[in-house]
Design a protein around this motif. Structure first.
Motif, PDB file in Angstrom:
ATOM      1  N   GLY A   1     123.942  -6.839   7.905  1.00  0.00           N
ATOM      2  CA  GLY A   1     124.754  -6.752   6.715  1.00  0.00           C
ATOM      3  C   GLY A   1     124.492  -7.882   5.952  1.00  0.00           C
ATOM      4  N   GLN A   2     123.395  -8.511   5.823  1.00  0.00           N
ATOM      5  CA  GLN A   2     122.776  -9.601   5.179  1.00  0.00           C
ATOM      6  C   GLN A   2     121.798  -8.949   3.862  1.00  0.00           C
ATOM      7  OE1 GLN A   2     122.899 -13.466   5.954  1.00  0.00           O
ATOM      8  NE2 GLN A   2     122.536 -13.358   8.204  1.00  0.00           N
ATOM      9  N   LYS A   3     122.237  -8.445   2.977  1.00  0.00           N
ATOM     10  CA  LYS A   3     121.566  -7.737   2.088  1.00  0.00           C
ATOM     11  C   LYS A   3     120.864  -8.768   0.937  1.00  0.00           C
ATOM     12  CE  LYS A   3     123.649  -3.386   1.724  1.00  0.00           C
ATOM     13  NZ  LYS A   3     124.378  -2.379   0.705  1.00  0.00           N
ATOM     14  N   VAL A   4     121.500 -10.057   0.889  1.00  0.00           N
ATOM     15  CA  VAL A   4     120.868 -10.964  -0.192  1.00  0.00           C
ATOM     16  C   VAL A   4     119.597 -11.734   0.716  1.00  0.00           C
ATOM     17  CG1 VAL A   4     121.176 -13.219  -1.431  1.00  0.00           C
ATOM     18  CG2 VAL A   4     122.963 -11.342  -1.539  1.00  0.00           C
ATOM     19  N   LEU A   5     119.885 -11.986   1.756  1.00  0.00           N
ATOM     20  CA  LEU A   5     119.085 -12.582   2.714  1.00  0.00           C
ATOM     21  C   LEU A   5     117.717 -11.588   2.936  1.00  0.00           C
ATOM     22  CD1 LEU A   5     117.592 -14.818   4.533  1.00  0.00           C
ATOM     23  CD2 LEU A   5     119.187 -13.595   6.241  1.00  0.00           C
ATOM     24  N   THR A   6     118.215 -10.337   3.078  1.00  0.00           N
ATOM     25  CA  THR A   6     117.178  -9.177   3.325  1.00  0.00           C
ATOM     26  C   THR A   6     116.066  -8.968   2.264  1.00  0.00           C
ATOM     27  OG1 THR A   6     118.482  -7.984   4.832  1.00  0.00           O
ATOM     28  CG2 THR A   6     116.677  -6.760   3.826  1.00  0.00           C
ATOM     29  N   ARG A   7     116.814  -8.934   1.068  1.00  0.00           N
ATOM     30  CA  ARG A   7     115.947  -8.924  -0.378  1.00  0.00           C
ATOM     31  C   ARG A   7     114.875 -10.083  -0.452  1.00  0.00           C
ATOM     32  NH1 ARG A   7     116.330  -5.445  -4.252  1.00  0.00           N
ATOM     33  NH2 ARG A   7     117.974  -3.815  -4.119  1.00  0.00           N
ATOM     34  N   SER A   8     115.316 -11.469  -0.293  1.00  0.00           N
ATOM     35  CA  SER A   8     114.599 -12.698  -0.059  1.00  0.00           C
ATOM     36  C   SER A   8     113.471 -12.476   0.892  1.00  0.00           C
ATOM     37  CB  SER A   8     115.520 -13.724   0.097  1.00  0.00           C
ATOM     38  OG  SER A   8     116.426 -13.988  -0.874  1.00  0.00           O
ATOM     39  N   LEU A   9     113.679 -11.945   2.103  1.00  0.00           N
ATOM     40  CA  LEU A   9     112.488 -11.856   3.066  1.00  0.00           C
ATOM     41  C   LEU A   9     111.637 -10.863   2.655  1.00  0.00           C
ATOM     42  CD1 LEU A   9     114.777 -11.922   6.237  1.00  0.00           C
ATOM     43  CD2 LEU A   9     113.242 -13.691   5.928  1.00  0.00           C
ATOM     44  N   ALA A  10     112.275  -9.760   1.953  1.00  0.00           N
ATOM     45  CA  ALA A  10     111.252  -8.801   1.637  1.00  0.00           C
ATOM     46  C   ALA A  10     110.165  -9.168   0.469  1.00  0.00           C
ATOM     47  CB  ALA A  10     112.048  -7.480   1.170  1.00  0.00           C
ATOM     48  N   ARG A  11     110.812  -9.722  -0.371  1.00  0.00           N
ATOM     49  CA  ARG A  11     110.046 -10.149  -1.502  1.00  0.00           C
ATOM     50  C   ARG A  11     108.761 -11.169  -0.994  1.00  0.00           C
ATOM     51  NH1 ARG A  11     114.846 -10.573  -6.110  1.00  0.00           N
ATOM     52  NH2 ARG A  11     114.877  -8.324  -6.225  1.00  0.00           N
ATOM     53  N   LEU A  12     109.315 -12.172  -0.082  1.00  0.00           N
ATOM     54  CA  LEU A  12     108.226 -13.256   0.369  1.00  0.00           C
ATOM     55  C   LEU A  12     107.295 -12.599   1.143  1.00  0.00           C
ATOM     56  CD1 LEU A  12     110.771 -16.188   1.625  1.00  0.00           C
ATOM     57  CD2 LEU A  12     108.753 -16.236  -0.274  1.00  0.00           C
ATOM     58  N   SER A  13     107.654 -11.446   1.956  1.00  0.00           N
ATOM     59  CA  SER A  13     106.479 -10.806   2.731  1.00  0.00           C
ATOM     60  C   SER A  13     105.629 -10.239   1.912  1.00  0.00           C
ATOM     61  CB  SER A  13     107.429  -9.710   3.666  1.00  0.00           C
ATOM     62  OG  SER A  13     108.219 -10.225   4.750  1.00  0.00           O
ATOM     63  N   VAL A  14     106.196  -9.410   0.769  1.00  0.00           N
ATOM     64  CA  VAL A  14     105.191  -8.682  -0.006  1.00  0.00           C
ATOM     65  C   VAL A  14     104.162  -9.845  -0.653  1.00  0.00           C
ATOM     66  CG1 VAL A  14     104.893  -7.575  -2.475  1.00  0.00           C
ATOM     67  CG2 VAL A  14     106.640  -6.978  -0.627  1.00  0.00           C
ATOM     68  N   GLY A  15     104.782 -10.973  -0.986  1.00  0.00           N
ATOM     69  CA  GLY A  15     103.873 -12.081  -1.816  1.00  0.00           C
ATOM     70  C   GLY A  15     102.991 -12.544  -0.629  1.00  0.00           C
ATOM     71  N   MET A  16     103.149 -12.724   0.480  1.00  0.00           N
ATOM     72  CA  MET A  16     102.218 -13.150   1.537  1.00  0.00           C
ATOM     73  C   MET A  16     101.063 -11.960   1.680  1.00  0.00           C
ATOM     74  SD  MET A  16     102.818 -14.261   5.442  1.00  0.00           S
ATOM     75  CE  MET A  16     104.000 -15.446   5.052  1.00  0.00           C
ATOM     76  N   GLY A  17     101.552 -10.601   1.775  1.00  0.00           N
ATOM     77  CA  GLY A  17     100.576  -9.752   1.765  1.00  0.00           C
ATOM     78  C   GLY A  17      99.535  -9.460   0.761  1.00  0.00           C
ATOM     79  N   ILE A  18      99.874  -9.832  -0.361  1.00  0.00           N
ATOM     80  CA  ILE A  18      99.075  -9.598  -1.543  1.00  0.00           C
ATOM     81  C   ILE A  18      98.099 -11.033  -1.671  1.00  0.00           C
ATOM     82  CG2 ILE A  18      98.999  -9.915  -4.197  1.00  0.00           C
ATOM     83  CD1 ILE A  18     101.706  -8.354  -4.275  1.00  0.00           C
ATOM     84  N   VAL A  19      98.512 -11.996  -1.071  1.00  0.00           N
ATOM     85  CA  VAL A  19      97.630 -13.059  -1.169  1.00  0.00           C
ATOM     86  C   VAL A  19      96.672 -13.071  -0.081  1.00  0.00           C
ATOM     87  CG1 VAL A  19      97.512 -15.565  -0.713  1.00  0.00           C
ATOM     88  CG2 VAL A  19      99.307 -14.953  -2.180  1.00  0.00           C
TER      89      VAL A  19
END
Length: 461
Positions: free
Chosen positions: A317-335
């Motif tokens: 039920g941690q939606k805010v944390l989930t969004r933060s983890l998702a965005r960081l993951s995408v940034g790492m993938g792009i780099v």
């Protein structure tokens, strides 16, 4: 408890995480999976090189049925993830009893599914090379190769299911080690069957199937006997499939299965576009795809970590944390994939030389790889975002987005550009489409409602 498991417990127990802790968790979960993905690609690279050195006809025989094999593998993956995402959500909610209940049913359903898929593969194997536009000179080898790989699909399904279950529990290390071992076995077995026993293309299929069998048995052992969260030893229960679990699996997996079918169909159409360009073009297309996978496999490793993080985050039920983890993951993938794309552009001639001794294949392969290198950043965005959406159980809209991009952009452009530019036109269309898809997925990540939790039942009916 490992460092990654300790940080994952923060998600399940509702503790806050700093950005540094989130980044560390993503890295810790991603590294084993990235290493496994890269090793798999390197070993497949070596495997394809072994076949490539048998000549362009041998490479073309595998290449002509390769996309259909991807389609079958995609359907197997969809079946596994339909259940694995439920397990991730239940683990995130600290409901391990329900997670095991889903696992038992998954074993039965996926085994039945794999038998069906293998039967289909065996049935179509004599006709597939001709359907794909292959010539008589490669048809026999292609048929035998596909039949053996199709039969081994049972092992592939169970290995994939066990691996995805372990990963969704946060255990990335064991599946990664076993997948690396499978790749090593694949190369050793293939060398033995291709060269020592002189079985050629058929030997490549036998070696791969044997490696998958051994790995599936080991993966199931670590899941069912050794896993702290999911082991069934000492936890008896019913294996009978139930409507709530299978229905939720269908809700998650069916869009993925449809996507894999139509995306696989698109890959098949792409092969049909390439086939009239000749044996050199078919061989180059197949070998260049193998080389390119060196770039995007790290993206899939990060995507697997993102699926685990998002699945457990939503379950907790941690939606805010989930969004933060998702965005960081995408940034790492792009780099990471941008760096890999730069390396592929620089070393494309050397990589193609490893794959084939044929000068025409090396030259053409270098040209198409350098076209594709420009698409890697947005390809990374598409890959990791897709992993995020799968972890959230949001598979329907992303599936339609991928299909619209593939059929509406890539195939249309590939058909048109191949007329004047040959294989280079096909790969230019691929690069344009991957960039377009990445932009669409990023848009959904930042403005879409992908993290609405699935309603999962936690008690046995």
């Amino acid at each position: 408890m490992s460092k990654s498991q300790d940080l994952l417990s923060y998600i399940r127990n509702g503790r806050t995480m700093t950005q540094q802790e989130m980044l560390r968790l993503i890295v810790q979960l991603s590294i084993p999976s990235i290493l496994a993905q890269i090793s798999a690609t390197v070993m497949f690279f070596i495997d394809a090189s072994m076949v490539g050195h048998l000549g362009a006809k041998a490479s073309a025989a595998i290449g002509i049925v390769e996309t259909t094999g991807w389609l079958m593998g995609g359907l197997a993956s969809a079946a596994s993830m339909g259940f694995s995402v439920q397990v991730a959500h239940f683990i995130g909610a600290n409901d391990f009893e329900s997670a095991r209940r889903v696992l038992r049913q998954a074993l039965v359903c996926c085994l039945i599914w794999s038998f069906m898929m293998s039967a289909i593969c065996l049935g179509i194997s004599p006709f597939l090379p001709y359907w794909m536009g292959g010539s008589e000179e490669i048809a026999h080898d292609a048929s035998v190769y596909f039949a053996i790989i199709g039969l081994a699909g049972i092992f592939f399904q169970m290995e994939g299911l066990a691996g995805s279950m372990l990963k969704c529990s946060g255990n990335m290390k064991i599946p990664s080690i076993l997948n690396i071992g499978m790749c090593v076995m694949d190369v050793v077995f293939n060398y033995f069957f291709i060269y020592i026993l002189d079985l050629g293309v058929m030997g490549a299929a036998i070696g791969t199937g044997l490696a998958e069998l051994i790995t599936a048995l080991l993966m199931l052992y670590f899941l069912l006997v050794r896993s702290d969260m999911l082991r069934l030893k000492g936890f008896p229960g019913s294996f009978k499939p139930r409507s709530d679990t299978v229905g939720t699996a269908f809700k998650i997996g069916a869009p993925m299965g449809l996507q894999h079918m139509l995306m696989g169909g698109a890959q098949i159409v792409s092969t049909l576009i390439v086939a009239p360009l000749g044996t050199i073009a078919i061989a180059t297309h197949s070998l260049a795809i193998t080389v390119e996978s060196l770039c995007y496999m790290p993206g899939f490793g990060i995507a697997e970590a993102a699926t685990t993080l998002v699945g457990q985050g939503i379950g907790a039920g941690q939606k805010v944390l989930t969004r933060s983890l998702a965005r960081l993951s995408v940034g790492m993938g792009i780099v990471v994939m941008t760096l890999m794309g730069i390396l592929m552009w620089i070393f494309a001639p050397q990589l193609m030389t490893i794959m084939s001794p044929v000068e025409e294949v090396i030259t053409l392969g270098t040209q198409v790889l350098r076209i594709e290198a420009w698409a890697e950043p947005m390809f990374a965005a598409a890959i990791v975002c897709n992993g995020i959406f799968i972890g959230a159980g949001d598979t329907l809209k992303p599936a339609f987005m991928s299909l619209a991009s593939m059929w509406g952009v890539r195939l249309t452009l590939a058909w048109y550009l191949s007329k004047d530019y040959g294989l280079k036109g096909v790969w230019l269309a691929m690069a344009i489409e991957l960039t377009f898809r990445g932009i669409m997925f990023l848009t959904r990540l930042f403005v879409g409602h992908w993290n609405n939790k699935l309603k999962l039942k936690t008690k046995e009916i």
